[in-house]
Design an enzyme around this catalytic site. Structure first.
Site, PDB file in Angstrom:
ATOM      1  N   GLY A 173       0.844  -1.199   0.000  1.00  0.00           N
ATOM      2  CA  GLY A 173       0.000   0.000   0.000  1.00  0.00           C
ATOM      3  C   GLY A 173       0.877   1.245   0.000  1.00  0.00           C
ATOM      4  N   TYR A 230     -14.589   1.075   9.466  1.00  0.00           N
ATOM      5  CA  TYR A 230     -13.131   1.245   9.571  1.00  0.00           C
ATOM      6  C   TYR A 230     -12.670   1.047  11.020  1.00  0.00           C
ATOM      7  CZ  TYR A 230      -8.735   4.004   9.422  1.00  0.00           C
ATOM      8  OH  TYR A 230      -7.426   4.454   9.517  1.00  0.00           O
ATOM      9  N   ILE A 240      -2.697  -7.178  -2.075  1.00  0.00           N
ATOM     10  CA  ILE A 240      -2.459  -7.858  -0.792  1.00  0.00           C
ATOM     11  C   ILE A 240      -3.429  -9.025  -0.608  1.00  0.00           C
ATOM     12  CG2 ILE A 240      -3.926  -6.186   0.417  1.00  0.00           C
ATOM     13  CD1 ILE A 240      -1.016  -8.285   1.897  1.00  0.00           C
TER      14      ILE A 240
HETATM   15  C1  VAH Z   1      -9.481   8.720   8.376  1.00  0.00           C
HETATM   16  N1  VAH Z   1      -7.284   9.710   8.088  1.00  0.00           N
HETATM   17  O1  VAH Z   1      -9.901   9.871   8.401  1.00  0.00           O
HETATM   18  C2  VAH Z   1      -7.975   8.534   8.614  1.00  0.00           C
HETATM   19  C3  VAH Z   1      -7.652   8.384  10.081  1.00  0.00           C
HETATM   20  C4  VAH Z   1      -8.082   9.242  12.405  1.00  0.00           C
HETATM   21  C5  VAH Z   1      -8.453   9.341  10.966  1.00  0.00           C
HETATM   22  O2  VAH Z   1      -7.767   7.083  10.499  1.00  0.00           O
HETATM   23  O3  VAH Z   1     -10.172   7.765   8.142  1.00  0.00           O
END
Ligand code: VAH
Length: 317
Positions: free
Chosen positions: A9, A145, A56
């Site tokens: 990445g 995430y 990956i």
């Molecule tokens: C996001 N830049 O905005 C990343 C990061 C804490 C934010 O993990 O998803």
């Protein structure tokens, strides 16, 4: 042992700067940059040393690249970030998790001897104390995430405890740099704002004016990553990922700081779906454990970051 490093990445916001720094540290030929993108689509910086096109999620391809270059260390950066992951949960989970398992298993099998895997302040959630969030606390992420990063942290700790895998990780705050573009994050406004301030004199922010978030200059994040990876493992007391702090600001306070350089600059506010993501995250981070375990100390604060970003971006545009 001679380090042979593979960055997976490498064409992302962190990857480009990390590739540059690790090649300066270990030599160009010791650091193989890889990404799913073809050589024609990546920043030329990556092509100043060995580059491999690598998905990956293609386990066989991963093993053959590791074997071809005799890799013993992997920095696994490939992931979908917070905003993009909300739009594609299934693929986000597959990319963020399966990629990690493939690399952890190679370390368990003795093929790799050290792994770096980035976590994020996104592992914290609505019930987490928001001010000076401690290393160990309530973690109830409600984003795809954040869930994947919390799960990943727990798997890293499990592989370290059960199989003595040396995997190290940092909960990055929002990262702000001028050498590479952010991609799909909720903190990306804090990079875009500088380009718009210089090019258009105004910016429309997708977060509300008072949204405080932890942020960091990219060069500090890169320094912290190298410092953690070069630390004596016996000093490290955190099996998952270390809290890391640089600064904390809101779009309004960032705007005020930019106006000290560009008095006529204005920011307008039009919160979108990313507001809910930002509202679930801490406003500031306590990184005293990283300071204790591996002597961490950030260099940049908001005024010096703003001055540096404007100075460097002026040269680019
Ligand atoms: C996001 N830049 O905005 C990343 C990061 C804490 C934010 O993990 O998803």
């Amino acid at each position: 042992m001679n380090e042979k490093i593979l960055i997976i990445g490498a064409s992302g916001q962190i990857g480009i700067e990390l590739t540059e720094r690790l090649r300066a540290e270990y030599g160009k030929e010791a650091v193989v940059a890889s990404d799913v993108k073809a050589t024609t689509d990546v920043d030329p910086i990556l092509l100043e040393g060995p580059y491999e096109v690598l998905n990956i999620l293609d386990k066989e391809a991963l093993h053959s690249v590791v074997k071809k270059h005799n890799i013993n260390q992997v920095y696994l950066l490939a992931a979908l970030l917070s905003a993009t992951a909300e739009k594609n949960p299934a693929f986000a989970w597959e990319l963020n998790m399966n990629g990690l398992f493939y690399v952890l298993d190679m370390a368990k099998e003795g093929i790799l001897n050290k792994i770096y895997w980035p976590s994020s302040i996104a592992v914290f959630g609505p019930s987490t104390p928001r001010v000076m969030t401690p290393q160990d606390t309530i973690m109830d992420p409600n984003t795809v995430y954040g869930i994947s990063k919390l799960a990943g942290e727990r798997w890293c700790d499990y592989y370290h405890q059960k199989f003595n895998v040396d995997v190290r990780s940092i909960r990055y705050p929002g990262l702000i740099g001028y050498k590479s573009a952010p991609g799909g994050g909720t903190t990306d406004y804090a990079v875009d704002i500088f380009y718009k301030a210089l090019q258009e004199g105004s910016y429309t922010c997708f977060l509300s004016a008072d949204t405080a978030l932890p942020m960091m200059m990219m060069s500090d994040a890169i320094q912290a990553t190298v410092q953690l990876m070069q630390s004596d493992r016996s000093r490290l007391t955190v099996g998952g990922a270390y809290n890391l702090a640089g600064m904390s600001f809101t779009p309004a306070s960032l705007t005020t700081e930019i106006q000290k350089h560009l008095p006529s600059f204005t920011t307008h506010y039009a919160p979108d779906f990313r507001q809910a993501i930002a509202d679930s995250w801490p406003g500031s981070i306590d990184d005293s454990i990283a300071q204790r375990d591996w002597d961490w100390k950030a260099e940049y604060d908001t005024p010096t970051l703003v001055a540096k970003m404007l100075e460097e971006i002026k040269k680019k545009i």
